[in-house]
Design a protein around this motif. Structure first.
Motif, mmCIF file in Angstrom:
data_model
loop_
_atom_site.group_PDB
_atom_site.id
_atom_site.type_symbol
_atom_site.label_atom_id
_atom_site.label_comp_id
_atom_site.label_asym_id
_atom_site.label_seq_id
_atom_site.Cartn_x
_atom_site.Cartn_y
_atom_site.Cartn_z
ATOM 1 N N SER A 1 27.258 8.376 -24.570
ATOM 2 C CA SER A 1 27.653 8.350 -26.163
ATOM 3 C C SER A 1 28.203 6.908 -26.388
ATOM 4 C CB SER A 1 28.789 9.405 -25.710
ATOM 5 O OG SER A 1 29.770 8.795 -24.949
ATOM 6 N N GLN A 2 28.139 6.105 -25.306
ATOM 7 C CA GLN A 2 28.627 4.774 -25.705
ATOM 8 C C GLN A 2 27.555 3.888 -26.752
ATOM 9 O OE1 GLN A 2 27.788 5.536 -22.602
ATOM 10 N NE2 GLN A 2 26.892 3.986 -21.317
ATOM 11 N N TYR A 3 26.451 4.420 -26.741
ATOM 12 C CA TYR A 3 25.196 4.055 -27.637
ATOM 13 C C TYR A 3 25.294 4.616 -28.949
ATOM 14 C CZ TYR A 3 23.896 1.365 -23.519
ATOM 15 O OH TYR A 3 23.733 0.460 -22.303
ATOM 16 N N LEU A 4 26.152 5.686 -28.995
ATOM 17 C CA LEU A 4 26.290 6.472 -30.299
ATOM 18 C C LEU A 4 27.242 5.756 -31.185
ATOM 19 C CD1 LEU A 4 25.701 10.152 -29.151
ATOM 20 C CD2 LEU A 4 24.019 8.657 -29.971
ATOM 21 N N PRO A 5 27.406 6.224 -32.405
ATOM 22 C CA PRO A 5 28.720 5.348 -33.166
ATOM 23 C C PRO A 5 29.890 5.678 -32.516
ATOM 24 C CG PRO A 5 26.967 6.744 -34.694
ATOM 25 C CD PRO A 5 26.701 7.150 -33.471
ATOM 26 N N GLU A 6 30.827 4.578 -32.886
ATOM 27 C CA GLU A 6 32.370 4.809 -32.265
ATOM 28 C C GLU A 6 32.796 6.067 -32.905
ATOM 29 O OE1 GLU A 6 34.383 2.981 -30.596
ATOM 30 O OE2 GLU A 6 32.829 1.403 -29.902
ATOM 31 N N TYR A 7 33.596 6.845 -32.053
ATOM 32 C CA TYR A 7 34.196 7.990 -32.361
ATOM 33 C C TYR A 7 34.893 7.816 -33.886
ATOM 34 C CZ TYR A 7 32.970 10.002 -27.868
ATOM 35 O OH TYR A 7 32.195 10.461 -26.807
ATOM 36 N N GLY A 8 35.007 8.670 -34.657
ATOM 37 C CA GLY A 8 35.842 8.560 -35.858
ATOM 38 C C GLY A 8 35.048 7.606 -37.050
ATOM 39 N N SER A 9 33.932 6.793 -36.511
ATOM 40 C CA SER A 9 33.419 5.871 -37.519
ATOM 41 C C SER A 9 32.281 6.807 -38.414
ATOM 42 C CB SER A 9 32.697 4.865 -36.857
ATOM 43 O OG SER A 9 31.666 5.073 -36.025
ATOM 44 N N ALA A 10 31.534 8.017 -37.836
ATOM 45 C CA ALA A 10 30.646 8.651 -38.299
ATOM 46 C C ALA A 10 30.970 10.100 -38.306
ATOM 47 C CB ALA A 10 29.358 8.169 -37.789
ATOM 48 N N ARG A 11 30.349 10.877 -39.575
ATOM 49 C CA ARG A 11 30.344 12.232 -39.444
ATOM 50 C C ARG A 11 29.056 12.626 -38.819
ATOM 51 N NH1 ARG A 11 31.656 14.517 -45.337
ATOM 52 N NH2 ARG A 11 32.278 16.467 -44.002
ATOM 53 N N ALA A 12 28.993 13.950 -38.260
ATOM 54 C CA ALA A 12 27.882 14.182 -37.620
ATOM 55 C C ALA A 12 27.312 15.627 -37.499
ATOM 56 C CB ALA A 12 27.978 13.927 -36.005
ATOM 57 N N VAL A 13 26.061 15.783 -37.489
ATOM 58 C CA VAL A 13 25.438 17.120 -37.517
ATOM 59 C C VAL A 13 24.557 17.096 -36.277
ATOM 60 C CG1 VAL A 13 23.975 18.588 -38.859
ATOM 61 C CG2 VAL A 13 25.425 17.222 -40.140
ATOM 62 N N GLN A 14 24.446 18.314 -35.727
ATOM 63 C CA GLN A 14 23.397 18.449 -34.775
ATOM 64 C C GLN A 14 22.707 19.715 -34.749
ATOM 65 O OE1 GLN A 14 24.896 18.228 -30.667
ATOM 66 N NE2 GLN A 14 23.221 18.265 -29.927
ATOM 67 N N ILE A 15 21.294 19.655 -34.309
ATOM 68 C CA ILE A 15 20.399 20.617 -34.377
ATOM 69 C C ILE A 15 19.751 20.731 -33.093
ATOM 70 C CG2 ILE A 15 18.345 21.719 -35.451
ATOM 71 C CD1 ILE A 15 18.747 20.132 -38.089
ATOM 72 N N ASP A 16 19.837 21.951 -32.561
ATOM 73 C CA ASP A 16 19.280 22.326 -31.171
ATOM 74 C C ASP A 16 18.990 23.630 -30.943
ATOM 75 O OD1 ASP A 16 18.859 22.446 -28.023
ATOM 76 O OD2 ASP A 16 19.176 20.335 -28.436
ATOM 77 N N VAL A 17 17.943 24.006 -30.297
ATOM 78 C CA VAL A 17 17.527 25.239 -30.251
ATOM 79 C C VAL A 17 18.387 26.054 -28.817
ATOM 80 C CG1 VAL A 17 15.674 24.961 -28.247
ATOM 81 C CG2 VAL A 17 15.323 26.890 -30.027
ATOM 82 N N ASP A 18 19.007 25.288 -28.302
ATOM 83 C CA ASP A 18 19.905 25.463 -27.238
ATOM 84 C C ASP A 18 21.288 25.423 -27.415
ATOM 85 O OD1 ASP A 18 20.951 26.376 -24.741
ATOM 86 O OD2 ASP A 18 19.571 25.568 -23.469
ATOM 87 N N GLY A 19 22.042 26.596 -27.721
ATOM 88 C CA GLY A 19 23.374 26.515 -28.111
ATOM 89 C C GLY A 19 24.415 25.897 -27.046
ATOM 90 N N ARG A 20 23.759 25.556 -25.854
ATOM 91 C CA ARG A 20 24.516 25.502 -24.648
ATOM 92 C C ARG A 20 24.815 23.761 -24.928
ATOM 93 N NH1 ARG A 20 21.416 27.879 -19.846
ATOM 94 N NH2 ARG A 20 19.727 26.973 -21.292
ATOM 95 N N MET A 21 23.628 23.017 -25.700
ATOM 96 C CA MET A 21 23.648 21.741 -25.681
ATOM 97 C C MET A 21 24.380 21.305 -26.920
ATOM 98 S SD MET A 21 22.092 21.124 -22.862
ATOM 99 C CE MET A 21 21.017 21.708 -21.563
ATOM 100 N N ILE A 22 24.836 22.021 -27.610
ATOM 101 C CA ILE A 22 25.395 21.703 -28.853
ATOM 102 C C ILE A 22 26.848 20.931 -28.870
ATOM 103 C CG2 ILE A 22 26.518 22.544 -31.065
ATOM 104 C CD1 ILE A 22 23.671 22.334 -31.387
ATOM 105 N N GLY A 23 27.121 19.837 -29.356
ATOM 106 C CA GLY A 23 28.517 19.325 -29.424
ATOM 107 C C GLY A 23 28.948 18.764 -28.098
ATOM 108 N N MET A 24 27.851 18.425 -27.105
ATOM 109 C CA MET A 24 28.423 17.813 -26.048
ATOM 110 C C MET A 24 28.652 16.360 -25.770
ATOM 111 S SD MET A 24 25.957 19.842 -23.467
ATOM 112 C CE MET A 24 26.046 18.757 -22.099
ATOM 113 N N ARG A 25 27.804 15.676 -26.829
ATOM 114 C CA ARG A 25 27.831 14.296 -26.691
ATOM 115 C C ARG A 25 28.669 13.448 -27.869
ATOM 116 N NH1 ARG A 25 26.404 15.038 -21.707
ATOM 117 N NH2 ARG A 25 24.270 15.628 -21.454
ATOM 118 N N TYR A 26 28.832 13.997 -28.868
ATOM 119 C CA TYR A 26 29.560 13.294 -30.176
ATOM 120 C C TYR A 26 30.131 14.326 -30.845
ATOM 121 C CZ TYR A 26 30.284 9.961 -33.542
ATOM 122 O OH TYR A 26 30.885 8.926 -34.343
#
Length: 596
Positions: free
Chosen positions: A287-312
């Motif tokens: 996650s340190q290579y993703l945007p700083e927390y709070g600096s970007a709004r985010a959307v995630q698409i994944d076929v596996d619901g267990r993997m959603i929202g884990m990293r950002y």
């Protein structure tokens, strides 16, 4: 002769369309091996030099072929040897079925030779499904479920068959109490799409942004067209997780390349400066290579619901197939009129490839490893299959190699195990015998198991309609990635006793097997060597003497990493002068490129 359980197992695999079984014989699977002899080698048995290689070859076959990979091993030590390859499959979400022998049922529990508690051994790695057969009537259900679950869960599964059971007469399950029948073979993945209200919420987030970034992983591989359309509408730049390197070609001007420690500077800048992030089919963990927390709004698409929202922290979480969900999202997106963000991204990408070319030309002793990859990029066939081993080769594969057309590429993304590069390429060739394969490996991985698997290549390459399988060895007599990790992560100098490798003539060994062997020890020979390897009409080994002092430090290296390298030099690193001089020369090319 009556049909045995071994005969039936092979029959059921054929019903599922299994064409290859990667394995190594042993008395714990004699019943199945004998059945293969009676079945005219259908499915075809591919003999590796070691069961771990059988598992890796099954993983490579599944990754490149899009089908289930099957591996076969004897009881005890053979079963244990499969584990590393099966963990690679588990962590990279690859469908592989392991069929494993066991000591005779009458001996189980008696501390018999090679008796291992196999259900417990495989409980974690094959957690999706691991079962041991005890009677013939179990087999249809066990084989079918192992294959179906492997495909549905994208995971390794395991069926254990005791040696005496393999030779018993097969009897199907009856229409009786506690007998479990099975159904017609086959698996079709369901088409899923996120609910309309969630898709609309995601569209609102993306439409509100002015600097959109997209991160794609291997889950987006079937959605290339849709990702490109979203990028065009939103004016986004697209970064790629390591396992998603072949999702989009690198000749698209807005594709920033790899992300993370092995990533590119434009990917780092894309994540640093964006205000909106769309993640498609990726479980990128850093996650340190993703945007700083709070600096970007985010959307995630994944076929596996267990993997959603884990990293950002994502606002809209769309559980569904990437292509189907993006197709539902596209009509709701508003075309971005202001293209200044896209122009910035494309300018960063142009500078990056200029930097890569300049860095590849930095003087080295004798060959700069980046030049090996730069020269390959220009000569890669459009349908090439590329594998990379773990180590410094993975850095250059991720950052410097430019994919285009229908090229496919992969490595051990999550387990990051050594020794996968050559067997992956062998598996790829059995999946697509009409396409060229290239394995990029360090000399540590080559000594670990690559040399032995050259024997496998020699044995089988005449079965491939396109015989090209090129193994390029980064020959520097150093476990280079770990050497640099010692310097950059802990400020420790190179410890010669653990890091230096014996000098091995890789090309000469290839020639001794009847393969093409090419030594490269000067930079101007790299291009002709690639051309010779790709046109010689047989598998080839490029033995390339690369400089271990060229740093695989990312272009966005943090101050602490650079400080640790400096401390390692001060503490008496045996290669201190070369590290300092070539490190500065390499970094200078980036600064010069940015000024231009």
């Amino acid at each position: 002769m009556a049909r045995t359980v071994g005969d039936y197992v092979l029959e059921r695999l054929r019903d599922w369309g299994v064409e290859h079984v990667f394995g190594y014989p042993g008395d714990g699977i004699n019943g199945i091996i004998a059945a293969l002899g009676r079945a005219d080698d259908r499915p075809r048995f591919v003999q590796s030099r070691h069961e771990e290689m059988s598992a890796f070859e099954a993983v490579g076959y599944a990754k490149f072929g899009g089908r289930v990979g099957v591996c076969l091993a004897t009881s005890g030590p053979g079963a244990i040897h499969l584990l590393n390859g099966l963990y690679d499959a588990k962590l990279d979400h690859v469908p592989v079925v392991a069929i494993v022998g066991q000591t005779a049922r009458s001996a189980i529990g008696g501390s018999y030779q090679q008796e291992v508690d196999l259900p417990s051994l495989f409980k974690d790695v094959a957690s999706a499904y691991v079962q041991m057969a005890t009677v013939p009537a179990q087999l249809p259900n066990l084989i079918d479920r192992a294959l179906r679950i492997a495909l549905a869960e994208r995971a390794p599964t395991c069926v254990i068959i005791p040696s005496d059971l393999q030779e018993e007469q097969y009897e199907p399950p009856a229409h009786a109490f506690k007998h479990v029948p099975s159904s017609a073979p086959g698996h079709t993945r369901p088409v899923t799409r996120a609910p309309e209200e969630e898709v609309a919420r995601a569209a609102d987030v993306l439409n509100a942004g002015s600097k959109v970034a997209i991160l794609v992983g291997q889950g987006a591989r079937g959605a290339r067209r849709e990702v490109m359309e979203v990028a065009e509408i939103t004016g986004a730049g697209v970064a790629k997780a390591l396992l998603g390197k072949d999702v989009l070609p690198d000749d698209l001007p807005y594709v920033t390349g790899a992300i993370g420690l092995l990533g590119t500077r434009p990917s780092y800048e894309l994540m640093r400066d964006c205000d909106t992030l769309l993640i498609v089919g990726s479980n990128f963990p850093y996650s340190q290579y993703l945007p700083e927390y709070g600096s970007a709004r985010a959307v995630q698409i994944d076929v596996d619901g267990r993997m959603i929202g884990m990293r950002y922290p994502t606002e809209a979480n769309l559980v569904g197939d990437a292509a189907e969900t993006l197709r539902a999202l596209i009509p709701l997106l508003r075309p971005r009129k202001d293209r200044s963000w896209r122009r910035t991204v494309e300018g960063n990408v142009r500078r990056w490839w200029n930097t890569v070319e300049r860095q590849a030309q930095v003087d080295a002793d004798p060959v700069n490893p980046m030049r090996l990859f730069w020269e390959l990029s220009q000569r890669l066939p459009d349908n090439a299959m590329i594998t990379a081993d773990s180590g410094s080769a993975a850095n250059w594969y991720a950052r410097d190699l430019r994919f285009r057309g229908d090229m496919r590429g992969t490595l051990s993304g999550t387990l990051a195990t050594m020794g996968n590069g050559v067997p992956y390429a062998i598996g790829a060739k059995f999946a697509h015998p009409n396409r060229p394969a290239i394995a990029l490996v360090g000399d540590g991985a080559m000594q670990m198991n690559g040399l032995a698997e050259l024997i496998t290549i020699q044995r089988y390459h005449r079965r491939w309609s396109d015989p090209r399988l090129v193994v390029a060895v980064l020959h520097n007599n150093d476990l280079n990635q770990v050497t640099w990790e010692l310097r950059a992560m802990g400020g420790s100098p190179k410890f010669t006793e653990s890091q230096e490798l014996p000098d091995v003539p890789y090309a000469a060994f290839a020639r001794s097997l009847g393969l093409e062997g090419i030594e490269v020890d000067k930079p101007e020979a790299i291009g002709p060597a690639w051309e010779r390897a790709l046109t010689c009409g047989r598998p080839a080994v490029l033995d390339v003497r690369v400089d271990p002092d060229i740093p695989p430090i990312p272009p966005h290296a943090e101050f602490e990493q650079l400080k640790d390298v400096a401390e390692a030099i001060v503490k008496g690193d045996p290669d201190a002068w070369g590290v300092a001089r070539k490190g500065m020369a390499t970094k200078a090319q980036e600064l010069l490129s940015r000024r231009r």
